[in-house]
Enzyme design. Structure first.
Site, PDB file in Angstrom:
ATOM      1  N   MET A  30       0.833  -1.198   0.000  1.00 13.24           N
ATOM      2  CA  MET A  30       0.000   0.000   0.000  1.00 13.24           C
ATOM      3  C   MET A  30       0.875   1.259   0.000  1.00 13.24           C
ATOM      4  SD  MET A  30      -3.469  -0.900   1.993  1.00 13.24           S
ATOM      5  CE  MET A  30      -2.921  -0.591   3.655  1.00 13.24           C
ATOM      6  N   HIS A  87       9.310  -3.288   3.570  1.00 13.88           N
ATOM      7  CA  HIS A  87       8.880  -3.497   2.183  1.00 13.88           C
ATOM      8  C   HIS A  87      10.089  -3.807   1.293  1.00 13.88           C
ATOM      9  CE1 HIS A  87       5.528  -0.600   3.445  1.00 13.88           C
ATOM     10  NE2 HIS A  87       4.847  -1.645   3.033  1.00 13.88           N
ATOM     11  N   GLN A 104     -10.636  -2.613   1.858  1.00 11.16           N
ATOM     12  CA  GLN A 104     -10.202  -3.277   3.093  1.00 11.16           C
ATOM     13  C   GLN A 104     -10.239  -2.352   4.296  1.00 11.16           C
ATOM     14  OE1 GLN A 104      -6.224  -4.190   1.359  1.00 11.16           O
ATOM     15  NE2 GLN A 104      -5.429  -3.692   3.369  1.00 11.16           N
ATOM     16  N   ASP A 121       1.982  -9.376   8.881  1.00 12.74           N
ATOM     17  CA  ASP A 121       0.530  -9.550   8.735  1.00 12.74           C
ATOM     18  C   ASP A 121       0.277 -11.051   8.609  1.00 12.74           C
ATOM     19  OD1 ASP A 121      -0.429  -6.603   8.289  1.00 12.74           O
ATOM     20  OD2 ASP A 121       1.378  -6.852   7.101  1.00 12.74           O
ATOM     21  N   GLN A 180      -3.089 -12.339   7.330  1.00 10.03           N
ATOM     22  CA  GLN A 180      -3.208 -12.077   5.888  1.00 10.03           C
ATOM     23  C   GLN A 180      -2.425 -13.120   5.087  1.00 10.03           C
ATOM     24  OE1 GLN A 180      -2.912  -8.010   4.059  1.00 10.03           O
ATOM     25  NE2 GLN A 180      -0.807  -8.626   3.726  1.00 10.03           N
ATOM     26  N   MET A 208       8.524  -2.619  11.675  1.00 10.49           N
ATOM     27  CA  MET A 208       8.354  -1.503  10.737  1.00 10.49           C
ATOM     28  C   MET A 208       6.937  -1.524  10.184  1.00 10.49           C
ATOM     29  SD  MET A 208      11.898  -1.294   8.705  1.00 10.49           S
ATOM     30  CE  MET A 208      13.410  -1.082   9.640  1.00 10.49           C
ATOM     31  N   SER A 209       6.355  -0.335  10.047  1.00  6.57           N
ATOM     32  CA  SER A 209       4.989  -0.214   9.546  1.00  6.57           C
ATOM     33  C   SER A 209       4.784   1.198   9.022  1.00  6.57           C
ATOM     34  CB  SER A 209       4.006  -0.478  10.692  1.00  6.57           C
ATOM     35  OG  SER A 209       2.709  -0.048  10.323  1.00  6.57           O
ATOM     36  N   ARG A 265       2.183   2.731   9.267  1.00  2.00           N
ATOM     37  CA  ARG A 265       1.355   3.408  10.274  1.00  2.00           C
ATOM     38  C   ARG A 265       2.178   3.950  11.450  1.00  2.00           C
ATOM     39  NH1 ARG A 265      -2.842  -0.587   8.628  1.00  2.00           N
ATOM     40  NH2 ARG A 265      -4.629   0.634   7.906  1.00  2.00           N
TER      41      ARG A 265
HETATM   42  P1  AMP Z   1       1.490  -2.886   3.483  1.00  2.00           P
HETATM   43  O1  AMP Z   1       2.027  -1.836   2.555  1.00  2.00           O
HETATM   44  O2  AMP Z   1       1.513  -2.468   4.912  1.00  2.00           O
HETATM   45  O3  AMP Z   1       0.167  -3.434   3.033  1.00  2.00           O
HETATM   46  O4  AMP Z   1       2.512  -4.098   3.418  1.00  2.00           O
HETATM   47  C1  AMP Z   1       2.863  -4.694   2.181  1.00  2.00           C
HETATM   48  C2  AMP Z   1       3.573  -5.990   2.460  1.00  2.00           C
HETATM   49  O5  AMP Z   1       4.739  -5.746   3.236  1.00  2.00           O
HETATM   50  C3  AMP Z   1       2.711  -6.981   3.269  1.00  2.00           C
HETATM   51  O6  AMP Z   1       2.953  -8.302   2.784  1.00  2.00           O
HETATM   52  C4  AMP Z   1       3.238  -6.811   4.666  1.00  2.00           C
HETATM   53  O7  AMP Z   1       3.075  -7.958   5.485  1.00  2.00           O
HETATM   54  C5  AMP Z   1       4.700  -6.547   4.397  1.00  2.00           C
HETATM   55  N1  AMP Z   1       5.309  -5.840   5.528  1.00  2.00           N
HETATM   56  C6  AMP Z   1       4.953  -4.646   6.037  1.00  2.00           C
HETATM   57  N2  AMP Z   1       5.717  -4.332   7.097  1.00  2.00           N
HETATM   58  C7  AMP Z   1       6.579  -5.363   7.267  1.00  2.00           C
HETATM   59  C8  AMP Z   1       7.619  -5.657   8.200  1.00  2.00           C
HETATM   60  N3  AMP Z   1       7.943  -4.818   9.183  1.00  2.00           N
HETATM   61  N4  AMP Z   1       8.287  -6.821   8.066  1.00  2.00           N
HETATM   62  C9  AMP Z   1       7.969  -7.698   7.072  1.00  2.00           C
HETATM   63  N5  AMP Z   1       7.000  -7.480   6.171  1.00  2.00           N
HETATM   64  C10 AMP Z   1       6.319  -6.336   6.259  1.00  2.00           C
END
Ligand code: AMP
Length: 281
Positions: free
Chosen positions: A30, A37, A61, A150, A153, A184-185, A187
Site C-alpha cells: 500500500m 517493504h 479493506q 501480517d 493475511q 516496521m509499519s 502506520r
Molecule cells: P502494506 O504496505 O503495509 O500493506 O505491506 C505490504 C507488504 O509488506 C505486506 O505483505 C506486509 O506484510 C509486508 N510488511 C509490512 N511491514 C513489514 C515488516 N515490518 N516486516 C515484514 N514485512 C512487512
C-alpha cells in the site's frame, strides 16, 4: 523502471515476459515504503527474473471510520526507492481501474478471515482477499511475497491460492524490525516521538513470552495474562487483543505443544499496531 497504471497494460507486459520464459516475482504493497517493504523486494529479486511491486491503497479493506483517507502516501519517494532497487515494474492503478463500475464480486475466505483482526475489522479480510485476487489476475506472477508481520493475511492468501487453484508460489518473509524491536509499519508515521518510544512495548512483551515458553510454560492463559499485563503497564497503549492461536487455522489454543502463534493488536495514539511471534519451545 516502468510505471504501469492500467490493468490491461500490466497483463500484457506480464504475458510478454511469460512467453519469453521469465519468472515474475510480485510484492503487493500500500506504499509509503520502509525497509520492511524493501526487504520483501530484495527477496523477490532472488526468486524471479522480473520483479513487479504494486502500490495500491485498497479502499475495500478499510471500514467506514478507519484511516483510508489519512493513510500515508508519498508516490514520488516510493518510486525513487523502488527504482534504486532495480524493480522492473511499479504497478500503480487508480481505484477506478481496480474497481470499475460497481463491482459485484467479492472473494471471501470463510473462516480464516474471522478471528484476530477479523473480529475487530469486519469486512477487512474480504477486502484483502478481493484485491489480492484482482492484483494476481492483473500481474500474473509466478511467486508472490508477503510479510509475516501480517500473519493472518499471509495464511489467508495461502488458503485463497489453494482454494482458487492459482499456480502461484506464496512466500512468507520474516518481520523486519527497527533497532528497538518495533516492527516496521507505514502506520508508525502516525506516532509522536513519545508514542513511538511507547510502541516498543509490543515486541518487548512478545520476547518475554517467547522466553517463558522456552523455560517450559505451556499454558496459553498464562502467556496471554502476562503479555496483557505488560502491555497494559504502558500508559499510552490500549490493548485490542492478545491471542495464542494455531499456526494454520488461527483458532484459539489452550496449550502450547510444539509451536503456536502469539498475536497482538494495540492502539497507541492514532495508530493501530499489530505484531506477532511464533512461540516455539
Ligand atoms: P502494506 O504496505 O503495509 O500493506 O505491506 C505490504 C507488504 O509488506 C505486506 O505483505 C506486509 O506484510 C509486508 N510488511 C509490512 N511491514 C513489514 C515488516 N515490518 N516486516 C515484514 N514485512 C512487512
Amino acid at each position: 523502471m516502468r510505471i504501469i497504471r492500467r490493468v490491461a497494460d500490466m497483463a500484457r507486459w506480464s504475458e510478454n515476459e511469460r512467453r519469453q520464459g521469465r519468472r515474475i516475482a510480485f510484492v503487493p504493497t500500500m506504499g509509503f515504503l520502509h525497509d520492511g517493504h524493501l526487504s520483501l523486494v530484495r527477496d523477490a529479486k532472488k526468486r524471479g527474473d522480473r520483479v513487479v511491486v504494486s502500490i495500491f491503497v485498497n479502499p475495500t479493506q478499510f471500514a467506514a471510520g478507519e484511516d483510508f483517507a489519512g493513510y500515508p502516501r508519498d508516490f514520488s519517494r516510493d518510486s525513487g526507492l523502488l527504482e534504486a532497487e532495480n524493480v522492473d515494474v511499479l504497478f500503480h492503478p487508480a481505484p477506478e481501474e481496480m474497481y470499475p463500475e460497481a463491482c459485484q464480486t467479492r472473494v471471501d475466505v470463510e473462516t480464516l478471515g474471522k478471528p484476530l483482526c477479523g473480529m475487530l475489522r469486519p469486512g477487512h479480510f474480504q477486502g484483502v482477499a478481493t484485491v489480492v485476487t484482482k492484483l494476481f489476475n492483473a500481474v500474473r506472477p509466478h511467486v508472490a511475497i508477503f510479510g509475516e508481520k501480517d500473519y493472518q493475511q499471509l495464511q489467508l492468501i495461502r488458503r485463497l491460492v489453494r482454494d482458487l487453484m492459482y499456480d502461484i508460489e506464496i512466500v512468507g518473509h520474516p518481520i523486519v524490525r527497527e533497532s528497538d524491536g518495533v516492527a516496521m509499519s507505514s502506520r508508525n508515521a502516525y506516532l509522536t516521538a513519545k508514542e513511538r518510544r511507547a510502541a516498543a512495548c509490543l515486541s518487548r512483551s512478545l520476547r518475554k513470552a517467547q522466553a517463558l515458553v522456552r523455560r517450559g510454560e505451556v499454558s496459553a492463559r498464562t502467556i496471554i495474562d502476562t503479555v496483557g499485563a505488560d502491555l497494559r503497564s504502558e500508559p499510552l497503549a490500549t490493548v485490542e487483543y492478545v491471542k495464542v492461536a494455531d499456526l494454520e487455522t488461527l483458532e484459539d489454543l489452550e496449550q502450547i505443544s510444539g509451536a503456536a502463534l502469539l498475536a497482538i493488536a494495540v492502539r497507541i495514539g492514532k495508530a493501530r499496531l499489530i505484531d506477532n511471534q511464533v512461540l516455539a519451545r
